[in-house]
Design a protein around this motif. Sequence first.
Motif, PDB file in Angstrom:
ATOM      1  N   THR A  32       0.853  -1.191   0.000  1.00  0.00           N
ATOM      2  CA  THR A  32       0.000   0.000   0.000  1.00  0.00           C
ATOM      3  C   THR A  32       0.884   1.234   0.000  1.00  0.00           C
ATOM      4  OG1 THR A  32      -1.802  -1.090   1.193  1.00  0.00           O
ATOM      5  CG2 THR A  32      -1.732   1.308   1.276  1.00  0.00           C
ATOM      6  N   ILE A  33       0.579   2.168  -0.890  1.00  0.00           N
ATOM      7  CA  ILE A  33       1.285   3.448  -0.951  1.00  0.00           C
ATOM      8  C   ILE A  33       0.345   4.504  -0.397  1.00  0.00           C
ATOM      9  CG2 ILE A  33       2.359   5.145  -2.473  1.00  0.00           C
ATOM     10  CD1 ILE A  33       2.819   2.766  -4.454  1.00  0.00           C
ATOM     11  N   ILE A  34       0.805   5.236   0.609  1.00  0.00           N
ATOM     12  CA  ILE A  34      -0.062   6.187   1.291  1.00  0.00           C
ATOM     13  C   ILE A  34       0.526   7.591   1.236  1.00  0.00           C
ATOM     14  CG2 ILE A  34       1.023   5.678   3.531  1.00  0.00           C
ATOM     15  CD1 ILE A  34      -1.694   6.293   4.839  1.00  0.00           C
ATOM     16  N   ASP A  35      -0.338   8.553   1.004  1.00  0.00           N
ATOM     17  CA  ASP A  35       0.018   9.974   1.135  1.00  0.00           C
ATOM     18  C   ASP A  35      -0.853  10.566   2.219  1.00  0.00           C
ATOM     19  OD1 ASP A  35       0.908  12.632   0.682  1.00  0.00           O
ATOM     20  OD2 ASP A  35      -0.832  12.991  -0.606  1.00  0.00           O
ATOM     21  N   VAL A  36      -0.236  11.237   3.184  1.00  0.00           N
ATOM     22  CA  VAL A  36      -0.985  11.939   4.230  1.00  0.00           C
ATOM     23  C   VAL A  36      -0.919  13.425   3.912  1.00  0.00           C
ATOM     24  CG1 VAL A  36      -1.209  12.442   6.685  1.00  0.00           C
ATOM     25  CG2 VAL A  36      -0.444  10.170   5.933  1.00  0.00           C
ATOM     26  N   GLY A  37      -2.044  13.965   3.443  1.00  0.00           N
ATOM     27  CA  GLY A  37      -2.100  15.377   3.099  1.00  0.00           C
ATOM     28  C   GLY A  37      -2.499  16.224   4.287  1.00  0.00           C
ATOM     29  N   GLU A  38      -2.493  17.513   4.079  1.00  0.00           N
ATOM     30  CA  GLU A  38      -2.862  18.436   5.145  1.00  0.00           C
ATOM     31  C   GLU A  38      -4.310  18.223   5.568  1.00  0.00           C
ATOM     32  OE1 GLU A  38      -2.143  22.443   4.081  1.00  0.00           O
ATOM     33  OE2 GLU A  38       0.007  22.176   3.754  1.00  0.00           O
ATOM     34  N   LYS A  39      -4.558  18.484   6.854  1.00  0.00           N
ATOM     35  CA  LYS A  39      -5.905  18.335   7.381  1.00  0.00           C
ATOM     36  C   LYS A  39      -6.845  19.322   6.707  1.00  0.00           C
ATOM     37  CE  LYS A  39      -8.524  18.144  11.715  1.00  0.00           C
ATOM     38  NZ  LYS A  39      -8.454  18.273  13.189  1.00  0.00           N
ATOM     39  N   ILE A  40      -7.993  18.807   6.315  1.00  0.00           N
ATOM     40  CA  ILE A  40      -8.979  19.640   5.635  1.00  0.00           C
ATOM     41  C   ILE A  40      -9.944  20.213   6.658  1.00  0.00           C
ATOM     42  CG2 ILE A  40     -10.743  19.693   3.836  1.00  0.00           C
ATOM     43  CD1 ILE A  40      -9.466  17.200   2.644  1.00  0.00           C
ATOM     44  N   SER A  41     -10.158  21.526   6.609  1.00  0.00           N
ATOM     45  CA  SER A  41     -11.093  22.152   7.538  1.00  0.00           C
ATOM     46  C   SER A  41     -12.512  21.705   7.230  1.00  0.00           C
ATOM     47  CB  SER A  41     -10.998  23.679   7.424  1.00  0.00           C
ATOM     48  OG  SER A  41     -11.477  24.107   6.156  1.00  0.00           O
ATOM     49  N   GLU A  42     -13.412  21.933   8.193  1.00  0.00           N
ATOM     50  CA  GLU A  42     -14.810  21.519   8.002  1.00  0.00           C
ATOM     51  C   GLU A  42     -15.419  22.210   6.797  1.00  0.00           C
ATOM     52  OE1 GLU A  42     -19.053  21.474  10.474  1.00  0.00           O
ATOM     53  OE2 GLU A  42     -17.177  22.008  11.473  1.00  0.00           O
ATOM     54  N   TYR A 106      -7.676   0.599  -5.848  1.00  0.00           N
ATOM     55  CA  TYR A 106      -7.169  -0.776  -5.872  1.00  0.00           C
ATOM     56  C   TYR A 106      -6.568  -1.044  -7.252  1.00  0.00           C
ATOM     57  CZ  TYR A 106     -10.009  -1.421  -1.687  1.00  0.00           C
ATOM     58  OH  TYR A 106     -10.559  -1.309  -0.438  1.00  0.00           O
ATOM     59  N   LEU A 107      -5.329  -1.536  -7.266  1.00  0.00           N
ATOM     60  CA  LEU A 107      -4.636  -1.836  -8.518  1.00  0.00           C
ATOM     61  C   LEU A 107      -4.131  -3.270  -8.498  1.00  0.00           C
ATOM     62  CD1 LEU A 107      -2.502   1.436  -8.738  1.00  0.00           C
ATOM     63  CD2 LEU A 107      -4.624   0.958  -9.966  1.00  0.00           C
ATOM     64  N   SER A 108      -3.891  -3.810  -9.664  1.00  0.00           N
ATOM     65  CA  SER A 108      -3.344  -5.161  -9.790  1.00  0.00           C
ATOM     66  C   SER A 108      -1.855  -5.047 -10.086  1.00  0.00           C
ATOM     67  CB  SER A 108      -4.056  -5.923 -10.918  1.00  0.00           C
ATOM     68  OG  SER A 108      -3.479  -7.192 -11.102  1.00  0.00           O
ATOM     69  N   GLY A 109      -1.031  -5.533  -9.159  1.00  0.00           N
ATOM     70  CA  GLY A 109       0.412  -5.430  -9.326  1.00  0.00           C
ATOM     71  C   GLY A 109       0.963  -6.492 -10.255  1.00  0.00           C
ATOM     72  N   THR A 110       2.099  -6.193 -10.866  1.00  0.00           N
ATOM     73  CA  THR A 110       2.800  -7.171 -11.695  1.00  0.00           C
ATOM     74  C   THR A 110       4.041  -7.698 -10.976  1.00  0.00           C
ATOM     75  OG1 THR A 110       4.100  -5.423 -12.762  1.00  0.00           O
ATOM     76  CG2 THR A 110       2.039  -6.085 -13.825  1.00  0.00           C
ATOM     77  N   ALA A 111       4.659  -6.854 -10.152  1.00  0.00           N
ATOM     78  CA  ALA A 111       5.896  -7.238  -9.473  1.00  0.00           C
ATOM     79  C   ALA A 111       5.651  -7.738  -8.060  1.00  0.00           C
ATOM     80  CB  ALA A 111       6.854  -6.045  -9.429  1.00  0.00           C
ATOM     81  N   CYS A 112       4.493  -7.438  -7.507  1.00  0.00           N
ATOM     82  CA  CYS A 112       4.128  -7.934  -6.182  1.00  0.00           C
ATOM     83  C   CYS A 112       2.629  -8.241  -6.176  1.00  0.00           C
ATOM     84  CB  CYS A 112       4.505  -6.941  -5.083  1.00  0.00           C
ATOM     85  SG  CYS A 112       4.042  -5.239  -5.395  1.00  0.00           S
ATOM     86  N   GLU A 113       2.150  -8.781  -5.072  1.00  0.00           N
ATOM     87  CA  GLU A 113       0.822  -9.399  -5.054  1.00  0.00           C
ATOM     88  C   GLU A 113      -0.284  -8.435  -5.463  1.00  0.00           C
ATOM     89  OE1 GLU A 113      -1.913 -11.999  -1.962  1.00  0.00           O
ATOM     90  OE2 GLU A 113       0.226 -11.749  -1.625  1.00  0.00           O
ATOM     91  N   ASP A 114      -0.345  -7.287  -4.858  1.00  0.00           N
ATOM     92  CA  ASP A 114      -1.261  -6.242  -5.289  1.00  0.00           C
ATOM     93  C   ASP A 114      -0.748  -4.913  -4.765  1.00  0.00           C
ATOM     94  OD1 ASP A 114      -2.089  -6.046  -2.585  1.00  0.00           O
ATOM     95  OD2 ASP A 114      -3.644  -7.525  -2.909  1.00  0.00           O
ATOM     96  N   VAL A 115      -1.271  -3.825  -5.324  1.00  0.00           N
ATOM     97  CA  VAL A 115      -0.817  -2.485  -4.956  1.00  0.00           C
ATOM     98  C   VAL A 115      -2.051  -1.609  -4.743  1.00  0.00           C
ATOM     99  CG1 VAL A 115       0.544  -0.474  -5.609  1.00  0.00           C
ATOM    100  CG2 VAL A 115       1.271  -2.738  -6.360  1.00  0.00           C
ATOM    101  N   ASN A 116      -2.132  -0.969  -3.583  1.00  0.00           N
ATOM    102  CA  ASN A 116      -3.219  -0.037  -3.301  1.00  0.00           C
ATOM    103  C   ASN A 116      -2.656   1.359  -3.103  1.00  0.00           C
ATOM    104  OD1 ASN A 116      -5.059  -2.208  -3.212  1.00  0.00           O
ATOM    105  ND2 ASN A 116      -4.596  -2.558  -1.052  1.00  0.00           N
ATOM    106  N   LEU A 117      -3.401   2.351  -3.516  1.00  0.00           N
ATOM    107  CA  LEU A 117      -3.059   3.751  -3.260  1.00  0.00           C
ATOM    108  C   LEU A 117      -4.068   4.312  -2.267  1.00  0.00           C
ATOM    109  CD1 LEU A 117      -2.368   5.021  -6.906  1.00  0.00           C
ATOM    110  CD2 LEU A 117      -0.709   4.168  -5.246  1.00  0.00           C
TER     111      LEU A 117
END
Length: 294
Positions: A32-42, A106-117
């Motif tokens: 899983t590849i994760i990006d933590v962006g800035e907190k969004i105000s209400e 959800y993505l289908s990986g070729t080099a590893c089992e699966d890849v999620n963003l």
Amino acid sequence: MKILIAIGSKDFSKPTLKLGMKVAQAFNAKTTIIDVGEKISEFSSQLVELAQDQLESWDFDAPGVDVLEWAFNYLSQNKLIDTKQTETGFPKNRLIDDGEGRKMVYLSGTACEDVNLILRNGDIIAELREEVQFGEYDVTILGKSRKRNMSHDLLQYINSSILIVNDYEDQKFDKILLPLDYKDGMLKVAKYAIRVALALNVGIDIFTVFDKDKSQKKGSNYFSKIIKFIRRSGVQYSHEEKQGEIVEQIIKKADKNKIIVMKASDMSPIKRFLKGSIPLSVMNECDVPILIVK
């Protein structure tokens, strides 16, 4: 194995993503590849929700989507995901809110089992900690923070082993550097070192450092058991003993063609903050990738 790769910038995260995917590929790990962006105000959240209802007509991107799109393009260019999923570009229409404060593709990986963003918004420490707990990841891979307190917090609060990428320039690794001590938990560290060595087809440099004030005999029996375990794995290894200050000796032994694999500190959070831990000191003073095993 489950691996989480934390990115945060199109300008500075390429080494983290590159080495992270190389490790994931070696282990055929769920990734899983994760990006933590800035907190969004209400107020901003209401605008985002409104815009998401009209994405097709407005072509509106939620904060952080551009970083995920950059990661998608990297995976596509390096043929790390199924080409059928790359023909139409980044699938913004498949960026799904899963109801847990995350947006996912959800993505289908070729080099590893699966890849999620995954996209999260908020405090980076809190969001990464929550994601690691939610996904039960074995290893979290991230870049070295320029803030010393950030590095301390990452090691303290993220409940998985952590690979700090540091300076990575696509070099080929030739050895795992395994500093041993006689504390409990070294067998698990040795197992990780063996897995990485087998995956990358490299040997292990076992390295023990004895303080001048401590007897070398104290850990000799314990070390012999660890070394015997590594020998039985079939991985080529060498063993060197030194006397002196452990952080200084590890840094002297390390080089850009090695990955350091070492045990997390056993000190309490307060002592770790006041005195500093050995892994944290090595990480701050050394520019090679370091896997800290918890």
